[in-house]
Write a protein that holds these residues in place. Structure first.
Motif, PDB file in Angstrom:
ATOM      1  N   LEU A  94       0.873  -1.175   0.000  1.00  0.00           N
ATOM      2  CA  LEU A  94       0.000   0.000   0.000  1.00  0.00           C
ATOM      3  C   LEU A  94       0.909   1.223   0.000  1.00  0.00           C
ATOM      4  O   LEU A  94       1.718   1.401   0.918  1.00  0.00           O
ATOM      5  CB  LEU A  94      -0.898  -0.015   1.253  1.00  0.00           C
ATOM      6  N   ASN A  95       0.775   2.049  -1.033  1.00  0.00           N
ATOM      7  CA  ASN A  95       1.687   3.180  -1.168  1.00  0.00           C
ATOM      8  C   ASN A  95       1.053   4.451  -0.595  1.00  0.00           C
ATOM      9  O   ASN A  95       0.195   5.065  -1.231  1.00  0.00           O
ATOM     10  CB  ASN A  95       2.067   3.374  -2.639  1.00  0.00           C
ATOM     11  N   THR A  96       1.472   4.813   0.619  1.00  0.00           N
ATOM     12  CA  THR A  96       0.855   5.960   1.294  1.00  0.00           C
ATOM     13  C   THR A  96       1.822   7.113   1.535  1.00  0.00           C
ATOM     14  O   THR A  96       1.496   8.045   2.269  1.00  0.00           O
ATOM     15  CB  THR A  96       0.275   5.515   2.655  1.00  0.00           C
ATOM     16  N   GLY A  97       3.014   7.052   0.966  1.00  0.00           N
ATOM     17  CA  GLY A  97       3.937   8.166   1.188  1.00  0.00           C
ATOM     18  C   GLY A  97       5.359   7.844   0.784  1.00  0.00           C
ATOM     19  O   GLY A  97       5.657   6.759   0.279  1.00  0.00           O
ATOM     20  N   THR A  98       6.224   8.794   1.054  1.00  0.00           N
ATOM     21  CA  THR A  98       7.626   8.676   0.659  1.00  0.00           C
ATOM     22  C   THR A  98       8.258   7.380   1.171  1.00  0.00           C
ATOM     23  O   THR A  98       9.010   6.709   0.452  1.00  0.00           O
ATOM     24  CB  THR A  98       8.416   9.871   1.241  1.00  0.00           C
ATOM     25  N   ASN A 145       1.994   5.130   9.705  1.00  0.00           N
ATOM     26  CA  ASN A 145       1.951   6.601   9.834  1.00  0.00           C
ATOM     27  C   ASN A 145       2.886   7.231   8.812  1.00  0.00           C
ATOM     28  O   ASN A 145       4.054   6.873   8.733  1.00  0.00           O
ATOM     29  CB  ASN A 145       2.371   7.015  11.247  1.00  0.00           C
ATOM     30  N   ASN A 146       2.298   8.145   8.054  1.00  0.00           N
ATOM     31  CA  ASN A 146       3.039   8.802   6.991  1.00  0.00           C
ATOM     32  C   ASN A 146       3.662  10.079   7.563  1.00  0.00           C
ATOM     33  O   ASN A 146       3.031  11.144   7.579  1.00  0.00           O
ATOM     34  CB  ASN A 146       2.021   9.063   5.872  1.00  0.00           C
ATOM     35  N   THR A 147       4.888   9.944   8.037  1.00  0.00           N
ATOM     36  CA  THR A 147       5.592  10.982   8.798  1.00  0.00           C
ATOM     37  C   THR A 147       5.689  12.313   8.049  1.00  0.00           C
ATOM     38  O   THR A 147       5.619  13.378   8.649  1.00  0.00           O
ATOM     39  CB  THR A 147       7.053  10.500   9.074  1.00  0.00           C
ATOM     40  N   SER A 169       7.020   5.746  12.803  1.00  0.00           N
ATOM     41  CA  SER A 169       6.688   7.044  13.407  1.00  0.00           C
ATOM     42  C   SER A 169       5.440   7.023  14.274  1.00  0.00           C
ATOM     43  O   SER A 169       4.992   8.092  14.699  1.00  0.00           O
ATOM     44  CB  SER A 169       6.604   8.132  12.331  1.00  0.00           C
ATOM     45  N   ASP A 170       4.872   5.849  14.557  1.00  0.00           N
ATOM     46  CA  ASP A 170       3.795   5.855  15.567  1.00  0.00           C
ATOM     47  C   ASP A 170       3.794   4.623  16.474  1.00  0.00           C
ATOM     48  O   ASP A 170       2.809   4.378  17.178  1.00  0.00           O
ATOM     49  CB  ASP A 170       2.414   6.096  14.935  1.00  0.00           C
ATOM     50  N   ILE A 171       4.908   3.914  16.508  1.00  0.00           N
ATOM     51  CA  ILE A 171       4.990   2.745  17.394  1.00  0.00           C
ATOM     52  C   ILE A 171       4.751   3.197  18.847  1.00  0.00           C
ATOM     53  O   ILE A 171       5.181   4.264  19.253  1.00  0.00           O
ATOM     54  CB  ILE A 171       6.381   2.047  17.258  1.00  0.00           C
ATOM     55  N   PHE A 172       4.041   2.394  19.602  1.00  0.00           N
ATOM     56  CA  PHE A 172       3.757   2.656  21.029  1.00  0.00           C
ATOM     57  C   PHE A 172       2.943   3.925  21.269  1.00  0.00           C
ATOM     58  O   PHE A 172       2.966   4.477  22.363  1.00  0.00           O
ATOM     59  CB  PHE A 172       5.057   2.766  21.860  1.00  0.00           C
ATOM     60  N   SER A 173       2.237   4.416  20.239  1.00  0.00           N
ATOM     61  CA  SER A 173       1.487   5.673  20.443  1.00  0.00           C
ATOM     62  C   SER A 173      -0.006   5.438  20.588  1.00  0.00           C
ATOM     63  O   SER A 173      -0.733   6.322  21.009  1.00  0.00           O
ATOM     64  CB  SER A 173       1.728   6.619  19.270  1.00  0.00           C
ATOM     65  N   MET A 290       0.384  11.906  15.137  1.00  0.00           N
ATOM     66  CA  MET A 290       1.809  12.112  15.427  1.00  0.00           C
ATOM     67  C   MET A 290       2.374  13.337  14.706  1.00  0.00           C
ATOM     68  O   MET A 290       3.161  14.083  15.262  1.00  0.00           O
ATOM     69  CB  MET A 290       2.623  10.873  15.006  1.00  0.00           C
ATOM     70  N   ASN A 291       2.010  13.514  13.435  1.00  0.00           N
ATOM     71  CA  ASN A 291       2.577  14.611  12.640  1.00  0.00           C
ATOM     72  C   ASN A 291       1.433  15.416  12.017  1.00  0.00           C
ATOM     73  O   ASN A 291       0.774  14.940  11.096  1.00  0.00           O
ATOM     74  CB  ASN A 291       3.478  14.074  11.521  1.00  0.00           C
ATOM     75  N   ALA A 292       1.199  16.606  12.550  1.00  0.00           N
ATOM     76  CA  ALA A 292       0.142  17.472  11.996  1.00  0.00           C
ATOM     77  C   ALA A 292       0.768  18.398  10.964  1.00  0.00           C
ATOM     78  O   ALA A 292       1.681  19.165  11.283  1.00  0.00           O
ATOM     79  CB  ALA A 292      -0.512  18.273  13.111  1.00  0.00           C
TER      80      ALA A 292
END
Ligand code: PLP
Length: 353
Positions: A94-98, A145-147, A169-173, A290-292
């Protein structure tokens, strides 16, 4: 003074963890520094074992056939290691970002890759839905999560094949049913510890099924058989990751931090939506906790806004170079007060403009 660190990483850690980490550099074992003891000594072997156990405990995966490893080479090495260990004929991504894009590029070196869905043409501002995962593929890969663009998968498919997830970028969150995943990997440097180690949690029974020869350093089975000590581990990064996981456990685990993370995300996104000077980048339903990511409606205000947030002690708010605008990264260790400080600056800009 820089008081509020919104940097995308590396890395923001609880102050108590930083304190203990710095003490260990000076004196870890009877006058010896953590950096000079043997990684085979009992004190460090205990650290490694504790770190591996804590990772499984926090994710609720103890006794379910999973092993935790702390490897090197960053999440980027996992892009190829996943393919080397699991890809025989074809995999679905699934391609959701860089970062998904990079994972696909690496896996393509070894075999055929099918993109089950992609939001590339829309600048990765949403998470594709309604895609199908072919049953006869080797595995399905996604990025939780797409940082960079600020989107986050809010739900995960019931995959008919092993599901691999980059949770850097969202492990344990947030609470998830982690047993849905067969392999999770995460670079330490957002929610866990310093750059230099990558957590891999893998269900043992998916391994050993490919026909290729896998170089030892790239082989999960080798690392499992050596207790994550096949070669010299990054002792400092593993120790600090262990301290952060202990901190999280003492706080009440993922459930407790998830509540804080939701409060922080609600606060920033309500300001972005209510303040006419700002515009969110990603679609609302897929916004990352995580990243707004956001932009100014009027670029002429950039100089004033930048001076204001810097004056308020805020650091690391500039967007990724490929997106521009702003990105407020709100990892586990960032306090709600820091988000309040940012929101105050944003509303002050509105009253000035
Ligand atoms: N995957 C995601 C989601 C990331 O955010 C990053 C880095 O920010 C990476 C992979 C790459 O990680 P590393 O620099 O550890 O290779």
């Amino acid at each position: 003074m820089k008081l509020h660190n919104f940097s995308a990483g590396p890395c923001i850690l609880p102050k108590s963890v930083m304190q203990k980490a710095s003490e260990a550099v000076l004196n870890f074992d009877d006058g010896l520094s953590l950096l000079e003891i043997s990684h085979r000594s009992k004190p460090f072997v205990d650290v490694m074992e504790q770190a591996r156990a804590l990772a499984l405990e926090l994710l609720g995966l103890e006794g379910k056939g999973y092993k935790a490893l702390f490897l090197q080479g960053g999440a980027s090495t996992q892009f190829l290691m996943v393919a080397l260990n699991l890809l025989e004929k074809r995999a679905g991504y699934l391609n959701t970002g860089t970062w998904s894009d990079k994972a696909i590029k690496e896996a393509k070196i070894y075999d055929d890759i099918y993109e089950v869905g992609s939001s590339k043409s829309a600048g990765f501002n949403y998470i594709p839905k309604g895609y199908e995962i072919p049953e006869d593929y080797d595995y399905f890969h996604c990025t939780s999560n797409n940082t960079i663009f600020g989107t986050q998968m809010k739900s995960f498919p019931d995959s008919p094949i092993p599901m691999v997830c980059d949770m850097s970028s969202d492990i344990f969150s947030r609470q998830l049913d982690f047993s849905k995943f067969d392999l999770i990997y995460a670079g330490a440097q957002k929610n866990m510890g310093p750059a230099g180690t990558t957590l891999v949690v893998v269900k043992e029974d998916i391994l050993g099924k490919v026909s290729r020869k896998i170089p030892s350093m790239m082989d999960y089975k080798v690392h499992i058989s050596k207790g994550s000590m096949f070669n010299t581990p990054p002792v400092f990064a593993v120790y600090v990751s262990m301290l952060t996981m202990q901190w999280l456990k003492d706080l009440g685990g993922i459930k407790a931090i998830e509540e804080e993370n939701e409060k922080k995300a609600r606060l920033i996104y309500s300001e972005i939506d209510l303040n006419p000077l700002f515009k969110g980048y990603s679609v609302k339903e897929d916004r990352s906790n995580m990243n707004a990511t956001f932009t100014l409606e009027n670029e002429n205000l950039k100089e004033t806004f930048d001076a204001m947030w810097k004056e308020a002690g805020i650091n690391g708010l500039n967007g990724h170079r490929s997106v521009g605008g702003y990105r407020a990264s709100m990892y586990n260790a960032l306090s709600l007060d820091s988000v309040k400080a940012l929101v105050e600056v944003m509303s002050e800009l509105e009253s000035k403009a």
